[in-house]
Write a protein that holds these residues in place. Sequence first.
Motif, short mmCIF file in Angstrom:
data_model
loop_
_atom_site.label_atom_id
_atom_site.label_comp_id
_atom_site.label_asym_id
_atom_site.label_seq_id
_atom_site.Cartn_x
_atom_site.Cartn_y
_atom_site.Cartn_z
N THR A 279 0.77 -1.23 0.08
CA THR A 279 -0.05 0.00 0.08
C THR A 279 1.04 1.18 -0.14
OG1 THR A 279 -0.26 0.09 2.42
CG2 THR A 279 -1.82 -1.07 1.29
N ALA A 280 2.03 1.29 0.12
CA ALA A 280 3.09 2.49 0.07
C ALA A 280 4.36 2.26 -0.22
CB ALA A 280 2.89 2.94 1.59
N THR A 281 5.20 3.25 -0.68
CA THR A 281 6.23 3.44 -0.83
C THR A 281 6.99 4.95 -0.69
OG1 THR A 281 8.21 2.81 -2.52
CG2 THR A 281 6.11 3.79 -3.40
N LEU A 282 8.08 4.96 -0.30
CA LEU A 282 8.73 6.29 -0.01
C LEU A 282 9.38 6.75 -0.96
CD1 LEU A 282 9.40 5.92 3.87
CD2 LEU A 282 7.33 6.95 2.74
N ILE A 283 9.52 8.10 -1.22
CA ILE A 283 10.29 8.72 -2.32
C ILE A 283 10.72 10.36 -1.95
CG2 ILE A 283 8.75 9.18 -3.97
CD1 ILE A 283 12.29 7.98 -4.89
N SER A 284 11.73 10.65 -2.19
CA SER A 284 11.90 11.89 -1.88
C SER A 284 12.40 13.01 -3.15
CB SER A 284 12.87 12.38 -0.98
OG SER A 284 14.11 12.34 -1.44
N PRO A 285 11.81 14.22 -3.19
CA PRO A 285 12.33 14.81 -4.51
C PRO A 285 13.85 14.74 -4.68
CG PRO A 285 10.72 16.17 -3.53
CD PRO A 285 10.91 14.91 -2.57
N ARG A 286 14.61 14.57 -3.62
CA ARG A 286 16.11 14.65 -3.74
C ARG A 286 16.61 13.60 -4.44
NH1 ARG A 286 20.17 12.75 -0.37
NH2 ARG A 286 22.14 13.98 -0.52
N GLU A 287 15.90 12.14 -4.15
CA GLU A 287 16.51 11.00 -4.61
C GLU A 287 15.94 10.93 -5.99
OE1 GLU A 287 15.52 7.55 -1.46
OE2 GLU A 287 14.10 9.30 -1.57
#
Length: 189
Positions: free
Chosen positions: A109-117
């Motif tokens: 149900t989820a995954t994480l990502i940042s604009p930096r990556e």
Amino acid sequence: MLNRVRPGRADQILQQAGSMSRLVAMGPSELQALGLSKAEMARFAILQEVHRRSTRVGFDRPRITSPRSAGTYLLPKVQGWTEERFGLLALNAKGELLADRILSQGTATATLISPREFFREALRYGATTALAWHNHPSGDPTPSREDMAITARLRSAGESLGVPLADHVVLGSDRWHSFRAAEGWDSCH
């Protein structure tokens, strides 16, 4: 000396997966659940990449110039995935694909990502635009509140860096959602 697969091992793994397309789409946790060792998983990751590259049409770079071309290119890639994955299509000025990368793998149900990556990878490949994508294992590509928030953050960061976000495509089982199309980015000036 080359390690060989035990006789019948490949058949056993294929039978457990259910189909070749399902097996090729499996992530590390799913492969581990099938009983693959770390060494087998590493070899399999190489084979998955070879398969992915060999199934592209011709040797020309795919052109991703519209929400439809993005969805058509990406939808077959995510079939059978049971975990969310977030990826990047790094594009040149003509919309030609420079790189297709999975940046994050999460849960059902989820995954994480940042604009930096995200933009670090886009810049690494010399992208002039970057397309974000992720799948919804539920099969429903309707964006969540979190999807809307990360899209806004990616658009803002891309503008600041001079690498605009071309789109954010959410992929379901047989259809996709394009933020560009839904929010009318092309009519914004």
